[in-house]
Write a protein that holds these residues in place. Sequence first.
Motif, short mmCIF file in Angstrom:
data_model
loop_
_atom_site.label_atom_id
_atom_site.label_comp_id
_atom_site.label_asym_id
_atom_site.label_seq_id
_atom_site.Cartn_x
_atom_site.Cartn_y
_atom_site.Cartn_z
N ASP A 7 0.88 -1.15 0.01
CA ASP A 7 0.07 0.09 0.00
C ASP A 7 0.73 1.28 -0.05
O ASP A 7 0.78 2.27 -0.67
N ASP A 8 1.87 1.34 0.88
CA ASP A 8 2.89 2.37 0.83
C ASP A 8 3.58 2.63 -0.66
O ASP A 8 3.53 3.71 -1.14
N LEU A 9 3.89 1.57 -1.17
CA LEU A 9 4.50 1.67 -2.58
C LEU A 9 3.52 1.96 -3.63
O LEU A 9 3.72 3.06 -4.19
N LEU A 10 2.36 1.63 -3.45
CA LEU A 10 1.32 1.78 -4.48
C LEU A 10 0.87 3.39 -4.25
O LEU A 10 1.07 4.36 -5.14
N THR A 11 0.65 3.94 -3.08
CA THR A 11 0.64 5.24 -2.59
C THR A 11 1.66 6.10 -3.28
O THR A 11 1.62 7.21 -4.12
N ASN A 12 3.09 5.94 -3.24
CA ASN A 12 4.20 6.46 -3.73
C ASN A 12 3.83 6.73 -5.27
O ASN A 12 4.10 7.79 -5.87
N ILE A 15 1.15 9.02 -6.13
CA ILE A 15 1.36 10.66 -6.03
C ILE A 15 2.23 11.07 -7.29
O ILE A 15 1.99 11.97 -7.95
N TYR A 16 3.01 10.09 -7.81
CA TYR A 16 3.83 10.52 -9.18
C TYR A 16 2.72 10.53 -10.22
O TYR A 16 2.71 11.45 -11.00
N TRP A 17 1.85 9.63 -10.30
CA TRP A 17 0.88 9.33 -11.65
C TRP A 17 -0.06 10.34 -11.48
O TRP A 17 -0.24 11.01 -12.40
N VAL A 23 5.90 10.73 -15.77
CA VAL A 23 6.79 10.64 -17.02
C VAL A 23 8.37 11.31 -16.81
O VAL A 23 9.33 10.58 -17.01
N SER A 24 8.25 12.29 -15.86
CA SER A 24 9.60 12.95 -15.69
C SER A 24 10.60 12.02 -14.75
O SER A 24 11.73 12.02 -14.78
N SER A 25 9.77 11.17 -13.81
CA SER A 25 10.49 10.65 -12.78
C SER A 25 11.07 9.06 -13.70
O SER A 25 12.03 8.65 -13.22
N MET A 26 10.55 8.73 -14.92
CA MET A 26 11.00 7.83 -15.68
C MET A 26 11.92 8.04 -16.54
O MET A 26 12.62 7.25 -17.01
N ARG A 27 12.20 9.32 -16.97
CA ARG A 27 12.97 9.79 -18.08
C ARG A 27 14.47 9.55 -17.80
O ARG A 27 14.97 9.13 -18.85
#
Length: 118
Positions: A7-12, A15-17, A23-27
Motif C-alpha cells: 500500500d505504501d509503494l502504491l501510494t508513492n 502520487i507521481y501518477w 513521465v519525468s520520474s521515468m525519464r
Amino acid sequence: MRKFNLDDLLTNIMIYWVSGCIVSSMRFYKENLQKGIGNQKHERLTVQVPTGIASFPNELLHVPQAWAQKKYTNIVSFRFMPRGGHFAALEEPELLAEDILQFIGKVEKEQLWRKKGE
C-alpha cells in the motif's frame, strides 16, 4: 523483512501518477538505459555545487567515489549506508534524514568559513 508494505509503494507511485510527474520520474531511466550511461554530451559537464551522496547497498546502481568526483567536483559528503535501497526514504527514513542533516551541517559550516575569510 520488508521496510514498507505494498500500500505504501502504491501510494508513492500514485502520487507521481496523479500529479503528472510519472513521465519525468521515468525519464532518467529511458535516457540513460537506452543509450548507455556516460554517452551523452551533457554528462561531460561538471556539477560544482556542494553535493552529498548516500550510497545504499541495495540501490540499482553504484558509482565509485572516484568516478563521482569526476562529475561532481564539490562532494561534501559521500557515505556508504548500512542498509536500504532504491526507495531509501520509505525503507530507511531515519538513516536518510540523518545523512541529509549531516550534509547540510557540513555545507553550512563551509559557508561560515568562507564568510570569515572574506
